[in-house]
Design an enzyme around this catalytic site. Structure first.
Site, PDB file in Angstrom:
ATOM      1  N   GLU A  18      -3.808  -7.177   5.818  1.00 37.28           N
ATOM      2  CA  GLU A  18      -2.939  -6.022   6.074  1.00 37.28           C
ATOM      3  C   GLU A  18      -1.936  -6.351   7.177  1.00 37.28           C
ATOM      4  O   GLU A  18      -2.287  -6.963   8.186  1.00 37.28           O
ATOM      5  CB  GLU A  18      -3.793  -4.824   6.502  1.00 37.28           C
ATOM      6  CG  GLU A  18      -3.006  -3.543   6.713  1.00 37.28           C
ATOM      7  CD  GLU A  18      -3.905  -2.337   7.016  1.00 37.28           C
ATOM      8  OE1 GLU A  18      -5.056  -2.545   7.458  1.00 37.28           O
ATOM      9  OE2 GLU A  18      -3.453  -1.203   6.795  1.00 37.28           O
ATOM     10  N   ASP A  40      -5.022   3.754  -0.044  1.00 41.75           N
ATOM     11  CA  ASP A  40      -6.088   4.010   0.921  1.00 41.75           C
ATOM     12  C   ASP A  40      -6.512   5.472   0.819  1.00 41.75           C
ATOM     13  O   ASP A  40      -5.691   6.375   1.049  1.00 41.75           O
ATOM     14  CB  ASP A  40      -5.560   3.701   2.335  1.00 41.75           C
ATOM     15  CG  ASP A  40      -6.652   3.651   3.382  1.00 41.75           C
ATOM     16  OD1 ASP A  40      -7.754   4.146   3.112  1.00 41.75           O
ATOM     17  OD2 ASP A  40      -6.382   3.116   4.485  1.00 41.75           O
ATOM     18  N   ARG A  46     -13.271  -5.504   4.715  1.00 43.41           N
ATOM     19  CA  ARG A  46     -12.178  -5.286   5.672  1.00 43.41           C
ATOM     20  C   ARG A  46     -12.620  -5.287   7.126  1.00 43.41           C
ATOM     21  O   ARG A  46     -11.821  -5.012   8.026  1.00 43.41           O
ATOM     22  CB  ARG A  46     -11.485  -3.960   5.345  1.00 43.41           C
ATOM     23  CG  ARG A  46     -10.652  -4.053   4.096  1.00 43.41           C
ATOM     24  CD  ARG A  46     -10.020  -2.749   3.684  1.00 43.41           C
ATOM     25  NE  ARG A  46      -9.306  -2.032   4.717  1.00 43.41           N
ATOM     26  CZ  ARG A  46      -8.134  -2.403   5.243  1.00 43.41           C
ATOM     27  NH1 ARG A  46      -7.555  -3.510   4.833  1.00 43.41           N
ATOM     28  NH2 ARG A  46      -7.556  -1.683   6.185  1.00 43.41           N
ATOM     29  N   HIS A  92      -8.879   6.723   2.708  1.00 42.91           N
ATOM     30  CA  HIS A  92      -9.300   7.122   4.062  1.00 42.91           C
ATOM     31  C   HIS A  92     -10.627   7.866   4.102  1.00 42.91           C
ATOM     32  O   HIS A  92     -10.774   8.843   4.856  1.00 42.91           O
ATOM     33  CB  HIS A  92      -8.194   7.969   4.723  1.00 42.91           C
ATOM     34  CG  HIS A  92      -6.984   7.170   5.082  1.00 42.91           C
ATOM     35  ND1 HIS A  92      -5.728   7.448   4.596  1.00 42.91           N
ATOM     36  CD2 HIS A  92      -6.837   6.085   5.843  1.00 42.91           C
ATOM     37  CE1 HIS A  92      -4.864   6.573   5.058  1.00 42.91           C
ATOM     38  NE2 HIS A  92      -5.515   5.725   5.816  1.00 42.91           N
ATOM     39  N   TYR A 151      -2.517  12.235   6.342  1.00 36.35           N
ATOM     40  CA  TYR A 151      -2.697  11.078   7.210  1.00 36.35           C
ATOM     41  C   TYR A 151      -2.169   9.820   6.506  1.00 36.35           C
ATOM     42  O   TYR A 151      -2.361   9.645   5.305  1.00 36.35           O
ATOM     43  CB  TYR A 151      -4.171  10.877   7.573  1.00 36.35           C
ATOM     44  CG  TYR A 151      -4.348   9.682   8.456  1.00 36.35           C
ATOM     45  CD1 TYR A 151      -3.941   9.729   9.784  1.00 36.35           C
ATOM     46  CD2 TYR A 151      -4.843   8.482   7.962  1.00 36.35           C
ATOM     47  CE1 TYR A 151      -4.046   8.619  10.596  1.00 36.35           C
ATOM     48  CE2 TYR A 151      -4.948   7.374   8.767  1.00 36.35           C
ATOM     49  CZ  TYR A 151      -4.548   7.443  10.087  1.00 36.35           C
ATOM     50  OH  TYR A 151      -4.634   6.340  10.889  1.00 36.35           O
ATOM     51  N   GLU A 165      -8.849   1.590  -1.383  1.00 34.46           N
ATOM     52  CA  GLU A 165      -9.494   1.354  -0.081  1.00 34.46           C
ATOM     53  C   GLU A 165     -10.261   2.584   0.408  1.00 34.46           C
ATOM     54  O   GLU A 165      -9.792   3.712   0.242  1.00 34.46           O
ATOM     55  CB  GLU A 165      -8.382   1.006   0.909  1.00 34.46           C
ATOM     56  CG  GLU A 165      -8.815   0.844   2.350  1.00 34.46           C
ATOM     57  CD  GLU A 165      -7.630   0.407   3.206  1.00 34.46           C
ATOM     58  OE1 GLU A 165      -6.695  -0.232   2.670  1.00 34.46           O
ATOM     59  OE2 GLU A 165      -7.629   0.715   4.408  1.00 34.46           O
ATOM     60  N   TRP A 221     -12.809  12.180   8.653  1.00 34.31           N
ATOM     61  CA  TRP A 221     -11.597  11.875   9.359  1.00 34.31           C
ATOM     62  C   TRP A 221     -10.512  11.453   8.374  1.00 34.31           C
ATOM     63  O   TRP A 221     -10.773  10.748   7.437  1.00 34.31           O
ATOM     64  CB  TRP A 221     -11.909  10.727  10.330  1.00 34.31           C
ATOM     65  CG  TRP A 221     -10.672  10.102  10.711  1.00 34.31           C
ATOM     66  CD1 TRP A 221      -9.850  10.502  11.713  1.00 34.31           C
ATOM     67  CD2 TRP A 221     -10.040   9.026  10.072  1.00 34.31           C
ATOM     68  NE1 TRP A 221      -8.751   9.736  11.734  1.00 34.31           N
ATOM     69  CE2 TRP A 221      -8.837   8.825  10.729  1.00 34.31           C
ATOM     70  CE3 TRP A 221     -10.332   8.228   8.977  1.00 34.31           C
ATOM     71  CZ2 TRP A 221      -7.929   7.836  10.359  1.00 34.31           C
ATOM     72  CZ3 TRP A 221      -9.456   7.256   8.613  1.00 34.31           C
ATOM     73  CH2 TRP A 221      -8.272   7.061   9.307  1.00 34.31           C
ATOM     74  N   GLU A 257     -13.075  -1.191   7.349  1.00 35.27           N
ATOM     75  CA  GLU A 257     -12.292  -1.234   8.593  1.00 35.27           C
ATOM     76  C   GLU A 257     -13.003  -0.567   9.762  1.00 35.27           C
ATOM     77  O   GLU A 257     -12.662  -0.840  10.904  1.00 35.27           O
ATOM     78  CB  GLU A 257     -10.893  -0.641   8.382  1.00 35.27           C
ATOM     79  CG  GLU A 257     -10.876   0.835   8.077  1.00 35.27           C
ATOM     80  CD  GLU A 257      -9.473   1.385   7.851  1.00 35.27           C
ATOM     81  OE1 GLU A 257      -8.734   0.817   7.043  1.00 35.27           O
ATOM     82  OE2 GLU A 257      -9.126   2.381   8.503  1.00 35.27           O
ATOM     83  N   ARG A 307       0.865  -1.182   0.000  1.00 36.10           N
ATOM     84  CA  ARG A 307       0.000   0.000   0.000  1.00 36.10           C
ATOM     85  C   ARG A 307       0.900   1.230   0.000  1.00 36.10           C
ATOM     86  O   ARG A 307       1.816   1.318   0.822  1.00 36.10           O
ATOM     87  CB  ARG A 307      -0.865  -0.003   1.270  1.00 36.10           C
ATOM     88  CG  ARG A 307      -1.871   1.126   1.332  1.00 36.10           C
ATOM     89  CD  ARG A 307      -2.517   1.267   2.696  1.00 36.10           C
ATOM     90  NE  ARG A 307      -1.859   2.294   3.487  1.00 36.10           N
ATOM     91  CZ  ARG A 307      -2.377   2.857   4.592  1.00 36.10           C
ATOM     92  NH1 ARG A 307      -3.548   2.458   5.050  1.00 36.10           N
ATOM     93  NH2 ARG A 307      -1.708   3.783   5.251  1.00 36.10           N
TER      94      ARG A 307
HETATM   95  O1  EZ4 Z   1      -6.741   4.663  10.035  1.00 27.58           O
HETATM   96  O2  EZ4 Z   1      -5.988   1.897  12.144  1.00 27.58           O
HETATM   97  O3  EZ4 Z   1      -5.776   0.791   6.644  1.00 27.58           O
HETATM   98  N1  EZ4 Z   1      -5.438   1.257   7.677  1.00 27.58           N
HETATM   99  C1  EZ4 Z   1      -5.830   2.422   8.156  1.00 27.58           C
HETATM  100  C2  EZ4 Z   1      -5.427   2.750   9.565  1.00 27.58           C
HETATM  101  C3  EZ4 Z   1      -6.588   3.310  10.363  1.00 27.58           C
HETATM  102  C4  EZ4 Z   1      -6.384   3.198  11.847  1.00 27.58           C
HETATM  103  C5  EZ4 Z   1      -7.641   3.600  12.594  1.00 27.58           C
HETATM  104  O4  EZ4 Z   1      -7.523   3.366  13.973  1.00 27.58           O
HETATM  105  O5  EZ4 Z   1      -6.533   3.146   7.487  1.00 27.58           O
HETATM  106  O6  EZ4 Z   1      -4.351   3.610   9.582  1.00 27.58           O
HETATM  107 CO    CO Z   2      -7.503   2.006   5.872  1.00 31.79          CO
END
Ligand code: EZ4
Ligand code: CO
Length: 402
Positions: free
Chosen positions: A339, A210, A283, A212, A159, A236, A402, A262, A147
């Site tokens: 993962e 990802d 996930r 997010h 992030y 993702e 977030w 997730e 990833r």
């Molecule tokens: O943001 O585990 O795919 N993994 C992620 C992680 C999540 C955190 C949340 O607690 O996106 O970094």
């Molecule tokens: Co993620």
């Protein structure tokens, strides 16, 4: 056999973990992970005040009935705090049963369906070239699926990308950090990152990314389309998935495979996604999805819809969850990929585990149960420290996903 006692531990070897230990009259104990990143103490109270008293004197072999008792019996169903607490109990019950039968847990879930569990790792960089270099380092460690996240020009902190070249950790001590986000800058940047990665590494590796939860469906459709030439294994969390129907729009526009879940805690979070074949990988994890019992049902539900598993495996899931995931992944047919974000070196001595990593894959180990032991004395040396995920705002100050 009867449950005679239960203990809830909070420990912070590099980051916070909540651990449940169920004790029986036959001297065997079981372990469960109860960690909910940034909301740890809520799960502790839920377990100690409301669930543990109802467990005493129950037969720990009755994992299905105990799961239903806490899920159906409470009136208040679902939600991350509730389901993480139930998950901890469910994991501990499966651990106990497998230990008392003297078999590794995967034997109770269907036995070995594969020789090993393929994992993907995280590579990051402040810019594209730093990310390219980090991918190279991970290829040398044997990873065949990676990833990749990189800093975005014009966005101060991204992030999933470590600061000053360090690994990123999904929580920071103290009050939540506030970050600034720009979807347009991000969408312009990500295809350049993956073009460069394919130029440098060709087809030697699988690539993942990802988002997010930061996009809207039409923006995610645009990104998926722009990434098609680079053949990702998955994109993702393209959007926040409370609106499952939103994935219909993404699906209509792109063949980039999609992964989500997730933050899910119930099969109801993904019924539409699975039955309409709107995603390719699910996930939802053992720890936040209510335990091994519902995750096995989810995997079996997903199988005829061609949806495979790709369980969350970041550092905020304790080694107990990693062990549980590896046992499930070993046993089910529709495993996709797992993962793997290795824990800080302080973590493994507290959670001594039988699972191993080698050449891009992991094995659950052959120890009875989950194969994890918790060192209570060592854990006591690392007291809880409040830590949170960052909060995200758009450039105009509006609070964003977030
Ligand atoms: O943001 O585990 O795919 N993994 C992620 C992680 C999540 C955190 C949340 O607690 O996106 O970094
Ligand atoms: Co993620």
């Amino acid at each position: 056999m009867k449950i005679t006692d239960a203990k809830v531990f909070v420990s912070s070897p590099s980051r916070n973990f909540v651990t449940l230990k169920l004790i029986t009259d036959e001297g065997i104990h079981g372990l469960g992970d109860a960690t909910l990143n940034g909301r740890e103490k809520a799960v502790v109270a839920y377990l100690q005040d409301h669930l543990v008293p109802c467990l005493i004197d129950r037969d720990p072999f009755q994992s299905e009935d105990i799961w239903q008792y806490f899920y159906r019996g409470s009136y208040w169903r679902r939600g991350p705090v509730t389901m993480t607490a139930i998950a901890a109990i469910d994991m501990a019950l499966w651990d106990l049963k497998a230990k008392s039968l003297n078999v590794p847990l995967y034997q109770l879930l269907g036995g070995k369906s594969r020789a090993s569990v393929q994992v993907y790792c995280h590579a990051t960089g402040a810019d594209i070239e730093a990310a390219v270099d980090d991918v190279g380092r991970h290829i040398e460690q044997g990873y065949r699926a990676i990833r990749v996240q990189s800093g975005v020009p014009g966005i101060a902190a991204t992030y999933g990308v470590g600061k000053q070249g360090r690994k990123y950790e999904p929580a920071q001590e103290g009050m939540p950090e506030e970050c600034v986000w720009s979807t347009s800058k991000y969408l312009a940047h990500v295809p350049q990152l993956f073009r460069r990665l394919r130029d440098v590494y060709g087809d030697r590796i699988e690539l993942l990314h990802d988002a997010h939860h930061r996009l809207t469906p039409i923006e995610a459709a645009r990104l998926g389309k722009d990434l098609e030439p680079f053949r990702l294994l998955w994109l993702e969390d393209p959007v926040s998935a409370e609106l499952q129907e939103g994935f219909r729009l993404i699906r209509r526009h792109t063949v980039t495979p999609l992964a989500v879940g997730e933050v899910f805690n119930s099969v109801h979070d993904c019924l539409t996604l699975i039955t309409e074949q709107l995603v390719d990988y699910i996930r939802m994890t053992v720890v936040h999805g209510g335990g091994i019992t519902p995750i096995m049902k989810l995997a079996h539900l997903a199988e005829p819809y061609h949806v495979r598993t790709g369980f969350h495996g970041a550092t905020d899931l304790s080694p107990i969850t990693m062990a549980a995931a590896l046992h499930v992944n070993t046993a089910i047919n529709n495993f996709g990929i797992q993962e793997h974000m290795p824990h800080d070196p302080l973590v493994d001595p507290v959670f001594r585990h039988g699972y191993t990593y080698e050449a891009g894959s992991m094995l659950p180990g052959e120890e009875p149960g989950l194969g994890v032991e918790y060192d209570e004395a060592l854990a006591a040396q690392y007291p809880y420290r409040p830590a949170y995920l960052p909060v995200n705002r758009r450039e105009d100050g509006t609070l964003w996903n977030w």
